[in-house]
Structures are given as structure tokens and as C-alpha cells.
Design a protein around this motif. Structure first.
Motif, PDB file in Angstrom:
ATOM      1  N   ARG A 526       0.829  -1.214   0.000  1.00  0.00           N
ATOM      2  CA  ARG A 526       0.000   0.000   0.000  1.00  0.00           C
ATOM      3  C   ARG A 526       0.864   1.265   0.000  1.00  0.00           C
ATOM      4  NH1 ARG A 526      -5.543   0.594  -0.968  1.00  0.00           N
ATOM      5  NH2 ARG A 526      -5.860   2.846  -0.778  1.00  0.00           N
ATOM      6  N   ILE A 527       1.955   1.215   0.779  1.00  0.00           N
ATOM      7  CA  ILE A 527       2.864   2.377   0.811  1.00  0.00           C
ATOM      8  C   ILE A 527       3.470   2.609  -0.571  1.00  0.00           C
ATOM      9  CG2 ILE A 527       5.036   3.254   1.773  1.00  0.00           C
ATOM     10  CD1 ILE A 527       4.345   1.801   4.377  1.00  0.00           C
ATOM     11  N   LYS A 528       3.909   1.535  -1.238  1.00  0.00           N
ATOM     12  CA  LYS A 528       4.474   1.652  -2.589  1.00  0.00           C
ATOM     13  C   LYS A 528       3.445   2.232  -3.565  1.00  0.00           C
ATOM     14  CE  LYS A 528       7.059  -1.657  -4.210  1.00  0.00           C
ATOM     15  NZ  LYS A 528       7.576  -2.993  -4.586  1.00  0.00           N
ATOM     16  N   GLU A 529       2.212   1.768  -3.427  1.00  0.00           N
ATOM     17  CA  GLU A 529       1.164   2.272  -4.318  1.00  0.00           C
ATOM     18  C   GLU A 529       0.930   3.766  -4.118  1.00  0.00           C
ATOM     19  OE1 GLU A 529      -3.609   1.568  -5.209  1.00  0.00           O
ATOM     20  OE2 GLU A 529      -2.491   0.133  -4.000  1.00  0.00           O
ATOM     21  N   GLU A 530       0.934   4.197  -2.849  1.00  0.00           N
ATOM     22  CA  GLU A 530       0.715   5.622  -2.573  1.00  0.00           C
ATOM     23  C   GLU A 530       1.855   6.479  -3.131  1.00  0.00           C
ATOM     24  OE1 GLU A 530      -2.009   6.865  -1.295  1.00  0.00           O
ATOM     25  OE2 GLU A 530      -2.902   4.878  -0.986  1.00  0.00           O
ATOM     26  N   ILE A 531       3.085   5.945  -3.158  1.00  0.00           N
ATOM     27  CA  ILE A 531       4.234   6.716  -3.654  1.00  0.00           C
ATOM     28  C   ILE A 531       4.266   6.728  -5.180  1.00  0.00           C
ATOM     29  CG2 ILE A 531       6.757   6.768  -3.787  1.00  0.00           C
ATOM     30  CD1 ILE A 531       6.833   5.725  -0.934  1.00  0.00           C
ATOM     31  N   TYR A 532       4.183   5.545  -5.801  1.00  0.00           N
ATOM     32  CA  TYR A 532       4.422   5.429  -7.236  1.00  0.00           C
ATOM     33  C   TYR A 532       3.180   5.679  -8.095  1.00  0.00           C
ATOM     34  CZ  TYR A 532       8.821   3.435  -5.672  1.00  0.00           C
ATOM     35  OH  TYR A 532      10.039   3.247  -5.066  1.00  0.00           O
ATOM     36  N   HIS A 533       1.982   5.528  -7.550  1.00  0.00           N
ATOM     37  CA  HIS A 533       0.782   5.711  -8.355  1.00  0.00           C
ATOM     38  C   HIS A 533       0.010   6.970  -7.997  1.00  0.00           C
ATOM     39  CE1 HIS A 533       1.121   1.807 -10.340  1.00  0.00           C
ATOM     40  NE2 HIS A 533       1.462   1.301  -9.153  1.00  0.00           N
ATOM     41  N   ARG A 534       0.116   7.395  -6.738  1.00  0.00           N
ATOM     42  CA  ARG A 534      -0.617   8.590  -6.329  1.00  0.00           C
ATOM     43  C   ARG A 534       0.308   9.781  -6.096  1.00  0.00           C
ATOM     44  NH1 ARG A 534      -4.868   7.839  -1.791  1.00  0.00           N
ATOM     45  NH2 ARG A 534      -5.323   9.919  -2.612  1.00  0.00           N
ATOM     46  N   GLY A 535       1.625   9.537  -6.120  1.00  0.00           N
ATOM     47  CA  GLY A 535       2.586  10.625  -6.028  1.00  0.00           C
ATOM     48  C   GLY A 535       2.703  11.284  -4.669  1.00  0.00           C
ATOM     49  N   LEU A 536       2.332  10.574  -3.581  1.00  0.00           N
ATOM     50  CA  LEU A 536       2.453  11.152  -2.240  1.00  0.00           C
ATOM     51  C   LEU A 536       3.908  11.151  -1.783  1.00  0.00           C
ATOM     52  CD1 LEU A 536      -0.584   9.580  -0.313  1.00  0.00           C
ATOM     53  CD2 LEU A 536      -0.445  11.798  -1.458  1.00  0.00           C
ATOM     54  N   SER A 537       4.213  12.032  -0.880  1.00  0.00           N
ATOM     55  CA  SER A 537       5.550  12.069  -0.290  1.00  0.00           C
ATOM     56  C   SER A 537       5.742  10.836   0.575  1.00  0.00           C
ATOM     57  CB  SER A 537       5.726  13.325   0.554  1.00  0.00           C
ATOM     58  OG  SER A 537       4.860  13.281   1.686  1.00  0.00           O
ATOM     59  N   PRO A 538       7.003  10.438   0.855  1.00  0.00           N
ATOM     60  CA  PRO A 538       7.238   9.242   1.665  1.00  0.00           C
ATOM     61  C   PRO A 538       6.530   9.289   3.025  1.00  0.00           C
ATOM     62  CG  PRO A 538       9.263   9.874   0.576  1.00  0.00           C
ATOM     63  CD  PRO A 538       8.271  10.967   0.285  1.00  0.00           C
ATOM     64  N   GLN A 539       6.588  10.452   3.703  1.00  0.00           N
ATOM     65  CA  GLN A 539       5.958  10.536   5.025  1.00  0.00           C
ATOM     66  C   GLN A 539       4.441  10.347   4.915  1.00  0.00           C
ATOM     67  OE1 GLN A 539       7.313  10.483   7.799  1.00  0.00           O
ATOM     68  NE2 GLN A 539       9.342  11.420   7.761  1.00  0.00           N
ATOM     69  N   ASN A 540       3.819  11.005   3.964  1.00  0.00           N
ATOM     70  CA  ASN A 540       2.374  10.852   3.762  1.00  0.00           C
ATOM     71  C   ASN A 540       2.011   9.444   3.306  1.00  0.00           C
ATOM     72  OD1 ASN A 540       1.393  13.441   4.462  1.00  0.00           O
ATOM     73  ND2 ASN A 540       2.156  14.259   2.522  1.00  0.00           N
ATOM     74  N   ALA A 541       2.881   8.836   2.493  1.00  0.00           N
ATOM     75  CA  ALA A 541       2.628   7.477   2.016  1.00  0.00           C
ATOM     76  C   ALA A 541       2.658   6.473   3.169  1.00  0.00           C
ATOM     77  CB  ALA A 541       3.664   7.092   0.963  1.00  0.00           C
ATOM     78  N   ILE A 542       3.599   6.667   4.102  1.00  0.00           N
ATOM     79  CA  ILE A 542       3.671   5.779   5.268  1.00  0.00           C
ATOM     80  C   ILE A 542       2.397   5.904   6.098  1.00  0.00           C
ATOM     81  CG2 ILE A 542       4.833   5.383   7.475  1.00  0.00           C
ATOM     82  CD1 ILE A 542       7.454   6.194   6.080  1.00  0.00           C
ATOM     83  N   HIS A 543       1.982   7.132   6.366  1.00  0.00           N
ATOM     84  CA  HIS A 543       0.786   7.360   7.165  1.00  0.00           C
ATOM     85  C   HIS A 543      -0.452   6.787   6.490  1.00  0.00           C
ATOM     86  CE1 HIS A 543      -1.966   9.398   9.893  1.00  0.00           C
ATOM     87  NE2 HIS A 543      -2.648   9.810   8.821  1.00  0.00           N
ATOM     88  N   THR A 544      -0.595   7.049   5.196  1.00  0.00           N
ATOM     89  CA  THR A 544      -1.775   6.580   4.457  1.00  0.00           C
ATOM     90  C   THR A 544      -1.753   5.061   4.296  1.00  0.00           C
ATOM     91  OG1 THR A 544      -1.792   8.665   3.237  1.00  0.00           O
ATOM     92  CG2 THR A 544      -3.095   6.862   2.335  1.00  0.00           C
ATOM     93  N   GLY A 545      -0.555   4.501   4.071  1.00  0.00           N
ATOM     94  CA  GLY A 545      -0.441   3.052   3.888  1.00  0.00           C
ATOM     95  C   GLY A 545      -0.900   2.277   5.111  1.00  0.00           C
ATOM     96  N   TYR A 546      -0.438   2.697   6.286  1.00  0.00           N
ATOM     97  CA  TYR A 546      -0.854   2.016   7.514  1.00  0.00           C
ATOM     98  C   TYR A 546      -2.344   2.225   7.780  1.00  0.00           C
ATOM     99  CZ  TYR A 546       3.660   0.395   9.260  1.00  0.00           C
ATOM    100  OH  TYR A 546       4.824  -0.282   9.433  1.00  0.00           O
ATOM    101  N   GLU A 547      -2.834   3.431   7.498  1.00  0.00           N
ATOM    102  CA  GLU A 547      -4.227   3.752   7.793  1.00  0.00           C
ATOM    103  C   GLU A 547      -5.184   2.963   6.913  1.00  0.00           C
ATOM    104  OE1 GLU A 547      -5.903   7.742   6.835  1.00  0.00           O
ATOM    105  OE2 GLU A 547      -6.016   7.935   9.020  1.00  0.00           O
ATOM    106  N   LYS A 548      -4.891   2.900   5.606  1.00  0.00           N
ATOM    107  CA  LYS A 548      -5.806   2.232   4.686  1.00  0.00           C
ATOM    108  C   LYS A 548      -5.670   0.711   4.704  1.00  0.00           C
ATOM    109  CE  LYS A 548      -6.533   6.063   1.470  1.00  0.00           C
ATOM    110  NZ  LYS A 548      -6.526   6.482   0.057  1.00  0.00           N
TER     111      LYS A 548
END
Length: 615
Positions: A526-548
Motif C-alpha cells: 500500500r505504501i508503494k502504491e501511494e508513492i508510485y501511483h498517487r505521487g504522495l511524499s514518503p511521510q504521507n505514504a507511510i501514514h496513508t499506507g498504515y491507515e488504509k
């Protein structure tokens, strides 16, 4: 910052891990093969005299003792291997005699500081290492004789009630013989008795005024089946009183019962409680002018030389006890508080109402086995001879009509009162049982299962670690640390709860490891998807990945947890063991896969700006 836990949350997670490590530590200390010696009943104590006898018996057979301790009237001897343990058991039983229970055991080697915190190792099932196997035989002849004895007492009461004169009622060679006052009474006596005792076959001998009652083969078979089935229920109740996890109590053949106690700690107590065929009989004290044929003389159990005469007729027995508990009388002496069931209360009331002022005796009956050793064809053979001990534990005056609740006094000490209450509460045995075989399932039988079980965990853990490190790198390290923590917490929970680990339970642990890392795969993906497909920053991707990913992980674990509950509720034995480890593993994996990995990510990436993640 998005990825920082407050201090209290970090400390809480570390505290949970620390507690888990403490309660998992005892599993690093293997148990010693041991022999435990206790008294056959509460009044018999193990003293320094028995300790010296034990030392002499072992020295005479050149059996080395690793350690020896006498504490709270229990003698515990530790040995280095199972062969010494078995040889010592035979030597001690022969030297100490039947007044002492000599049982195989596994003695803990956990340090005192861990034991003081309540930490203990995981109990292993019989298919791994630990537990006791008993093969017990039901005395079928005694079951039939006991039924005849009850019927004989009922016959006397019926004949007296109907005012049919008889001389005596005796039991001879498996038959009840009723000798009437005259041959004219035989037909009337048979007609009256057949109303309640229709399972008997009746024959008359007019020349001797004799009416004989004998059981048919079908009736004998029914009595024997009832004795085994009732003993099964009673033994299960006694095992439950002992608090043994996942026991096996089942019938084996026509007259034998198998009892397996996995992970049991005090085998001496188990043997004493399971093997005790104690029962009570309540009888009125005989009158001075009573017919000698209607009277029996018994000694007092704890007062050698003192005897009393009781009537042959029974008021009721321990079979009608609904509940029993330990208490203390006005002089602070131990007593057993008895509550009878409806039938027992009615019989007690009927017997005591017209006999206020007379004395009632409580007869304690124990069926035991005397063990001796003989030489046959040059070999030393163990010979078991069953015998019965009967003794009066209480003889008190009936002050008023008794009902379903009363008390028994005159019992030796608190421990003996507790054992008597336990046996009565668990139910009396319908027939005596004797130990035919006793063995401890130890490393010699479970070693391969242990090795293969541990190897399966190691291989599964190694493959998961290699995959996570190769595919997710730094985040794979976080997952591997969480996986190791998960295993420690799972072992700690099994230890703290006293669960019994079986081979299917090990399968549950392996499955748990795979499901635990699956949660981290979902989070990392999920973290990889948030970074490479949605273009989120690493910090936001970590937060969103764990949350979702949390909702997906929770749904998957809930459905699996429901299946584990179903398995536990409808399964038996090994299936329950698998369900227990799977259920606990789901709880620990949720904690480690989410909280422990998130804490590590926070420590490494939560306090600094990063351009890319090693994913």
C-alpha cells in the motif's frame, strides 16, 4: 509530524514486549525427569524417615540422584535421564509400600525469580513431550456385588414393611438368598419383591423356605456397562477438578478406561485423586439386642483398636451426594458439609425421623491394590492384589430429623477433608478401578515430533525472513523484527494461560507466522502504491499506507478468528489445540504487524525529511 508516536505509546509497546520476553523465558529451561512421593491420603505424611529409606533403596541399586528435596510432606527426587527415573520409581514403590504414592513427574528448572512472577513453560501434549498415560480396569465383579448389596438392603425393607417374616437375607455366589420364616410365605414374598425387582429371576426351595434371586445375563451386562459409563463421567469430573488442559478420558474395550493428562504438573496428586475409589455409606448404629446376622462390626478409620457395630441396611451412599465442601466446626476442626440430591434427602429423612436419639455412622470405603513382587522363570514380576478397606469416620447422635443438608465431623485434617469433598463432589465411582498401566510420555516418544515441529517453524521463519529482506529491504527488516516479537508474545501467552501445545498447535504457530507477515506485505504494498501511483511524499505514504491497510487486515483476521472459534467449540483434543494457537496468534500478529512495525518506522523515518523509501 505524521509518523511519530507519543512517548507513552512507545513505552507501552516496549512494556508489552518486555512482559512477553519474561513470560517466554521459562521455555529455555528444560524440565528434569523426577519421581514424586506423597502419602496415599492426607493423614499420611512423608517425613525424614521415608527420605532415608528412599536414599538407601536408590543406593542399593546404584541409581544416582541429581537432587532431592522434602517440602510440605512431598518428596521430590530429580534424575538426569528417563531410564534412571523409571528404575527409581520401581525401587521406591517397593521400599516405601502401599501407604505412599510414587509417581513419575517432570520437575521444573525455571529460576526462582521467574517462578515468583508466575512465569512457567508451555505445557506440551502427549504427542510431544510431557503428560501421563493411565490404563485403568473396572472391577466388574465388584459392580455386580454392589448392586446385589443394594438390592438385599431393599429386600429387607420391603419385607419388614409388608410384615412378611423372614430369617435372613444373604448374598452367596452372585445370588441373593432370602430365607423366610415358613414356606407358606414364599409366594407372597416373591409377588411383593417382583414389583420393584423385576430384573431378577426367582426360584423357590420350599423344603428350606428359601427364595433365590439371580440376575440374568442381560441384567449383568447392563450393570457392567453402567459401571463403566458412570466411572467415565466421574473420572472426567475429577480431571476437571484437577484443572488439566485437554485431557483424554475414554473407554477401551469392555472393562478398561484410558486417561491421558497432557502437560500435568503434579502426577502424584492426579494418581491419588483418579485412583481413589472412596465412597461413603450412612448406616444406623445397631441396637444392643439386634440379630447378629443383621449387624456388621467395623473399626474406626483413625482410631486403631476402637470398633462399633452398624446395621447392614444402608440409609444412603455417596452416590446421592449433590455437593460437598470443606468447613470448620465450632472447635475449628475440619468438617465436610454435605448436600444430598432429592432421593438421598428423602431416604435420610425417612431413616432419621423415627430414630432421633440413636447414633448414625458414616462408613468410609476405599478399594485399593496391594503390589508385591515375585520371581517367575527367573524374572521379577509385579503382582497386583485388589483389597477393600472399610472404616468409620464419624459416629454421632441424631439430634433431630436430618434432610438433604448436614455435616460430617471427625475427619483427620484439612487436606484429608478437602480430598474427601473433592471425591464426593466429582461423584463416587460406580465400581472400583485399578491401575493396570502407568507411563509418562517423555522425550523418547515425542522427540521426533518435537524436532520436526521446531524444524517446521525454523524453515517457515527463515523463508519468510529471506523473502522480506530481498523484496522490501529496510521495511523487510522491520517486518522480521515484528515476526520474531510475534513468536515471543505467542509463546508467552501460551505459557501464561497454561495452554497445552500439541503437534497441531505447532501447525497453528506456523500458519500464524505466515499470516503475520502477510499483514506487513499488505502495508508495504500500500505504501508503494501511494508513492508510485498517487505521487504522495514518503511521510504521507507511510501514514496513508498504515491507515488504509488496517481495515483490510482487520477484516481478514476477524473472519479467520471466527473460524478458529468454530473449530474450538465443535472440535476435540488436537483440533482445539490448533484453534487455540491460531486464535492467540491472530491477536499477537495484529499487534506486532501494525504497532511494532509502525514504531520502528517512526524511529527510523519519523523525525527526518526523506526523498525516497527503500521499497
Amino acid at each position: 509530524m505524521l509518523n511519530r508516536y507519543p512517548l507513552w505509546k512507545n513505552l507501552l509497546i516496549l512494556l508489552v514486549i518486555a512482559i512477553g520476553v519474561i513470560y517466554a523465558l521459562p521455555n529455555l529451561f528444560p524440565e528434569d525427569p523426577a519421581v514424586q512421593v506423597t502419602g496415599s491420603r492426607g493423614a499420611i505424611e512423608v517425613s525424614e524417615s521415608q527420605l532415608r529409606k528412599a536414599e538407601q533403596a536408590l543406593d542399593s541399586r546404584n541409581i544416582p540422584v541429581k537432587n532431592l528435596a522434602l517440602e510440605n510432606s512431598t518428596l521430590l527426587l530429580r534424575f538426569t535421564d528417563g531410564d534412571q527415573q523409571l528404575r527409581a520409581r520401581d525401587a521406591l514403590q517397593e521400599a516405601l509400600g502401599e501407604d505412599y504414592v510414587v509417581a513419575l513427574n517432570q520437575a521444573a528448572t525455571t529460576p526462582e525469580w521467574l517462578r515468583s512472577m508466575g512465569a512457567r513453560g508451555v505445557n506440551l501434549g502427549l504427542d510431544l513431550r510431557g503428560g501421563v498415560h493411565f490404563l485403568m480396569e473396572v472391577d466388574m465383579q465388584a459392580a455386580v456385588e454392589q448392586q446385589l448389596k443394594v438390592a438385599a438392603s431393599e429386600i429387607r425393607s420391603t419385607l419388614r414393611k409388608e410384615r412378611l417374616r423372614f430369617r435372613q437375607v444373604t448374598i452367596e455366589e452372585g445370588q441373593i438368598q432370602v430365607r423366610m420364616a415358613s414356606s407358606d410365605l414364599l409366594d407372597e414374598a416373591q409377588r411383593r419383591l417382583q414389583t420393584d425387582l423385576d430384573e431378577y429371576q426367582y426360584t423357590q426351595e420350599t423344603s428350606e423356605n428359601l427364595l433365590t434371586l439371580s440376575l440374568s445375563e442381560q441384567a449383568v451386562r447392563e450393570i457392567e456397562d453402567y459401571a463403566v459409563d458412570q466411572n467415565l463421567i466421574t473420572l472426567r469430573n475429577r480431571v476437571n477438578e484437577l484443572g488439566v488442559a485437554e485431557p483424554l478420558v475414554q473407554r477401551s474395550g469392555r472393562d478398561r478406561i484410558v486417561v491421558e493428562l497432557p502437560g500435568v504438573q503434579d502426577t502424584a496428586a492426579a494418581k491419588r485423586v483418579l485412583g481413589a475409589t472412596a465412597n461413603l455409606e450412612f448406616r444406623l448404629e445397631a441396637r444392643r439386642n439386634a440379630d447378629p446376622l443383621e449387624v456388621e462390626e467395623f473399626p474406626f478409620r483413625d482410631q486403631p483398636g476402637r470398633t462399633a457395630e452398624l446395621e447392614r441396611d444402608l440409609i444412603t451412599t455417596g452416590n446421592n451426594v449433590a455437593n460437598a465442601s470443606v468447613g470448620f466446626d465450632e472447635n475449628n476442626n475440619p468438617q465436610v458439609n454435605i448436600r444430598l440430591n432429592g432421593q438421598g434427602g428423602r431416604l435420610m429423612s425417612q431413616a432419621t425421623r423415627p430414630n432421633v436419639g440413636r447414633s448414625m455412622g458414616v462408613l468410609f470405603i476405599e478399594h485399593k491394590t496391594r503390589t508385591s513382587y515375585e520371581r517367575k522363570d527367573g524374572e521379577r514380576v509385579e503382582v497386583r492384589e485388589p483389597y477393600t478397606e472399610r472404616g468409620i469416620i464419624s459416629l454421632a447422635t441424631i439430634q433431630s430429623e436430618l434432610g438433604s443438608s448436614f455435616r460430617i465431623t471427625g475427619i483427620g485434617d484439612t487436606q484429608e477433608a478437602s480430598e474427601l469433598a473433592l471425591l464426593l463432589r466429582a461423584g463416587a465411582l460406580a465400581a472400583p478401578i485399578y491401575f493396570v498401566e502407568e507411563r509418562t510420555i517423555g522425550p523418547s516418544l515425542g522427540e521426533k515430533n518435537i524436532e520436526r515441529g521446531i524444524m517446521s517453524i525454523q524453515i517457515g521463519l527463515a523463508l519468510v525472513v529471506l523473502f522480506m529482506l530481498a523484496w522490501y529491504r529496510t521495511f523487510g527488516v522491520f517486518a522480521c523484527v515484528a515476526l520474531a516479537t510475534n513468536l515471543v508474545l505467542l509463546i508467552a501467552l501460551l505459557s501464561a494461560l497454561g495452554a497445552t501445545l500439541t503437534l497441531p498447535g505447532i501447525a497453528g504457530i506456523v500458519l500464524t507466522l505466515g499470516m503475520a507477515v502477510d499483514a506487513n506485505v499488505l502495508i508495504n504494498a500500500r505504501i508503494k502504491e501511494e508513492i508510485y501511483h498517487r505521487g504522495l511524499s514518503p511521510q504521507n505514504a507511510i501514514h496513508t499506507g498504515y491507515e488504509k491497510a488496517f481495515s483490510t487486515i482487520l477484516d481478514a483476521n476477524i473472519t479467520t478468528f471466527l473460524v478458529a472459534i468454530i473449530l474450538f467449540s465443535i472440535g476435540t483434543g488436537p483440533v482445539k489445540g490448533f484453534a487455540v494457537t491460531l486464535s492467540l496468534g491472530l491477536l499477537t500478529s495484529m499487534f506486532t504487524a501494525i504497532a511494532v512495525t509502525r514504531m520502528q518506522v517512526n524511529w527510523v523515518y519519523g523525525t527526518r525529511r526523506i526523498e525516497r523509501l527503500p521499497l
